[in-house]
Design a protein around this motif. Sequence first.
Motif, PDB file in Angstrom:
ATOM      1  N   TYR A  35     -19.303  38.357  -3.253  1.00  0.00           N
ATOM      2  CA  TYR A  35     -20.261  37.260  -3.402  1.00  0.00           C
ATOM      3  C   TYR A  35     -20.358  36.437  -2.120  1.00  0.00           C
ATOM      4  O   TYR A  35     -21.436  36.191  -1.587  1.00  0.00           O
ATOM      5  CB  TYR A  35     -19.841  36.377  -4.574  1.00  0.00           C
ATOM      6  CG  TYR A  35     -20.652  35.120  -4.756  1.00  0.00           C
ATOM      7  CD1 TYR A  35     -21.857  35.142  -5.458  1.00  0.00           C
ATOM      8  CD2 TYR A  35     -20.209  33.896  -4.247  1.00  0.00           C
ATOM      9  CE1 TYR A  35     -22.605  33.982  -5.637  1.00  0.00           C
ATOM     10  CE2 TYR A  35     -20.948  32.732  -4.415  1.00  0.00           C
ATOM     11  CZ  TYR A  35     -22.139  32.780  -5.115  1.00  0.00           C
ATOM     12  OH  TYR A  35     -22.881  31.629  -5.288  1.00  0.00           O
ATOM     13  N   HIS A  36     -19.220  36.003  -1.609  1.00  0.00           N
ATOM     14  CA  HIS A  36     -19.226  35.118  -0.443  1.00  0.00           C
ATOM     15  C   HIS A  36     -19.661  35.846   0.833  1.00  0.00           C
ATOM     16  O   HIS A  36     -20.225  35.221   1.732  1.00  0.00           O
ATOM     17  CB  HIS A  36     -17.838  34.502  -0.248  1.00  0.00           C
ATOM     18  CG  HIS A  36     -17.461  33.530  -1.324  1.00  0.00           C
ATOM     19  ND1 HIS A  36     -18.173  32.377  -1.566  1.00  0.00           N
ATOM     20  CD2 HIS A  36     -16.458  33.558  -2.240  1.00  0.00           C
ATOM     21  CE1 HIS A  36     -17.623  31.711  -2.575  1.00  0.00           C
ATOM     22  NE2 HIS A  36     -16.589  32.416  -3.005  1.00  0.00           N
ATOM     23  N   THR A  60     -30.422  28.285  -6.490  1.00  0.00           N
ATOM     24  CA  THR A  60     -29.211  28.382  -5.677  1.00  0.00           C
ATOM     25  C   THR A  60     -28.632  29.791  -5.767  1.00  0.00           C
ATOM     26  O   THR A  60     -28.935  30.553  -6.688  1.00  0.00           O
ATOM     27  CB  THR A  60     -28.135  27.387  -6.160  1.00  0.00           C
ATOM     28  OG1 THR A  60     -27.726  27.760  -7.486  1.00  0.00           O
ATOM     29  CG2 THR A  60     -28.676  25.961  -6.166  1.00  0.00           C
ATOM     30  N   LYS A  61     -27.783  30.107  -4.831  1.00  0.00           N
ATOM     31  CA  LYS A  61     -27.083  31.386  -4.847  1.00  0.00           C
ATOM     32  C   LYS A  61     -26.173  31.477  -6.086  1.00  0.00           C
ATOM     33  O   LYS A  61     -26.014  32.556  -6.673  1.00  0.00           O
ATOM     34  CB  LYS A  61     -26.263  31.545  -3.572  1.00  0.00           C
ATOM     35  CG  LYS A  61     -25.544  32.879  -3.432  1.00  0.00           C
ATOM     36  CD  LYS A  61     -24.747  32.917  -2.133  1.00  0.00           C
ATOM     37  CE  LYS A  61     -23.932  34.181  -2.011  1.00  0.00           C
ATOM     38  NZ  LYS A  61     -23.084  34.174  -0.790  1.00  0.00           N
ATOM     39  N   LYS A  62     -25.621  30.357  -6.484  1.00  0.00           N
ATOM     40  CA  LYS A  62     -24.765  30.344  -7.664  1.00  0.00           C
ATOM     41  C   LYS A  62     -25.549  30.740  -8.914  1.00  0.00           C
ATOM     42  O   LYS A  62     -25.044  31.514  -9.750  1.00  0.00           O
ATOM     43  CB  LYS A  62     -24.136  28.959  -7.854  1.00  0.00           C
ATOM     44  CG  LYS A  62     -23.270  28.853  -9.101  1.00  0.00           C
ATOM     45  CD  LYS A  62     -22.642  27.477  -9.216  1.00  0.00           C
ATOM     46  CE  LYS A  62     -21.883  27.323 -10.530  1.00  0.00           C
ATOM     47  NZ  LYS A  62     -21.216  25.997 -10.634  1.00  0.00           N
ATOM     48  N   GLU A  63     -26.759  30.225  -9.060  1.00  0.00           N
ATOM     49  CA  GLU A  63     -27.584  30.606 -10.206  1.00  0.00           C
ATOM     50  C   GLU A  63     -27.807  32.111 -10.229  1.00  0.00           C
ATOM     51  O   GLU A  63     -27.781  32.744 -11.288  1.00  0.00           O
ATOM     52  CB  GLU A  63     -28.938  29.881 -10.154  1.00  0.00           C
ATOM     53  CG  GLU A  63     -28.892  28.426 -10.566  1.00  0.00           C
ATOM     54  CD  GLU A  63     -30.275  27.826 -10.656  1.00  0.00           C
ATOM     55  OE1 GLU A  63     -31.275  28.589 -10.605  1.00  0.00           O
ATOM     56  OE2 GLU A  63     -30.376  26.589 -10.787  1.00  0.00           O
ATOM     57  N   GLY A  65     -25.787  34.332  -8.873  1.00  0.00           N
ATOM     58  CA  GLY A  65     -24.510  34.943  -9.220  1.00  0.00           C
ATOM     59  C   GLY A  65     -24.265  34.951 -10.716  1.00  0.00           C
ATOM     60  O   GLY A  65     -23.802  35.953 -11.283  1.00  0.00           O
ATOM     61  N   LEU A 124     -14.029  34.886  -7.754  1.00  0.00           N
ATOM     62  CA  LEU A 124     -14.722  33.662  -8.151  1.00  0.00           C
ATOM     63  C   LEU A 124     -14.070  32.832  -9.252  1.00  0.00           C
ATOM     64  O   LEU A 124     -14.267  31.610  -9.293  1.00  0.00           O
ATOM     65  CB  LEU A 124     -16.145  34.023  -8.599  1.00  0.00           C
ATOM     66  CG  LEU A 124     -17.036  34.700  -7.555  1.00  0.00           C
ATOM     67  CD1 LEU A 124     -18.352  35.128  -8.201  1.00  0.00           C
ATOM     68  CD2 LEU A 124     -17.286  33.782  -6.374  1.00  0.00           C
ATOM     69  N   ASP A 128     -14.339  28.297  -9.520  1.00  0.00           N
ATOM     70  CA  ASP A 128     -15.556  27.730 -10.118  1.00  0.00           C
ATOM     71  C   ASP A 128     -15.517  27.947 -11.625  1.00  0.00           C
ATOM     72  O   ASP A 128     -15.461  29.085 -12.088  1.00  0.00           O
ATOM     73  CB  ASP A 128     -16.790  28.405  -9.523  1.00  0.00           C
ATOM     74  CG  ASP A 128     -18.083  27.753  -9.968  1.00  0.00           C
ATOM     75  OD1 ASP A 128     -18.444  27.918 -11.160  1.00  0.00           O
ATOM     76  OD2 ASP A 128     -18.737  27.094  -9.143  1.00  0.00           O
ATOM     77  N   PHE A 131     -18.409  30.146 -13.171  1.00  0.00           N
ATOM     78  CA  PHE A 131     -18.168  31.569 -12.974  1.00  0.00           C
ATOM     79  C   PHE A 131     -17.031  32.052 -13.869  1.00  0.00           C
ATOM     80  O   PHE A 131     -17.104  33.130 -14.458  1.00  0.00           O
ATOM     81  CB  PHE A 131     -17.842  31.864 -11.513  1.00  0.00           C
ATOM     82  CG  PHE A 131     -19.043  31.971 -10.624  1.00  0.00           C
ATOM     83  CD1 PHE A 131     -20.083  32.842 -10.929  1.00  0.00           C
ATOM     84  CD2 PHE A 131     -19.145  31.207  -9.464  1.00  0.00           C
ATOM     85  CE1 PHE A 131     -21.201  32.952 -10.111  1.00  0.00           C
ATOM     86  CE2 PHE A 131     -20.261  31.311  -8.642  1.00  0.00           C
ATOM     87  CZ  PHE A 131     -21.284  32.181  -8.964  1.00  0.00           C
TER      88      PHE A 131
END
Length: 211
Positions: A35-36, A60-63, A65, A124, A128, A131
């Motif tokens: 991911y990172h 966002t990138k998190k969304e 993910g 992850l 978080d 996640f």
Amino acid sequence: MASRAPTKHRRSNDPEGVRRRVVDAAYAAFSTQGYHATSVHDLKREAGATGGALAHHFATKKELGLAVIRDRVAAAVEETWIRPVLAASTASEGIQAVFAGIIAELEGQGAVSGCPLNNLAIELARHDDDFRVSIDTVFVRWREAIADKLKADLSAGAVFDLDPEAFAVLVVASYSGAMAMAKAQQSAEPLRVCAEQLARVMCKRSPAVGL
């Protein structure tokens, strides 16, 4: 470059297609390189999407993910593990069939990238909570499906002296650990060993059988 312009124009009129391509590209990248280590620029290039198109679906990138875990990783576990086990005559047959299929696939590919769920959990889950919860939800569904099949086997007399919930944890943990070892070794052998040992345990019968 000119040949790409019509393709991009068609994609802009297919928002669901763009979303699907972005999620597919992210699933492939997050599952293998991490991911990172995956940039938004990488994802735009692989999906053939503009920054605006990507932002339209994922702020966002998190969304993105979280969507990958929900829409792709969970679906992969469902297709690869849960459905075959539930459809098999017994949990043991289903588990062995899954291991055999994955071993054959890995040996055909000649490379081991690891379990996507396990890879993302390691990277992850500790850092978080969103996640972590999303990943754990997939693990819970996986364990519960195996436990449900084992409960049915116990009722039918197909297995004896097994705690369904505990054994389901053992199956998932064995597979996840074996995949991590297979990734390190670049060999499917750890999966083969775990499959054999799980089969031995599940083939055990009550001492009363045959008396």
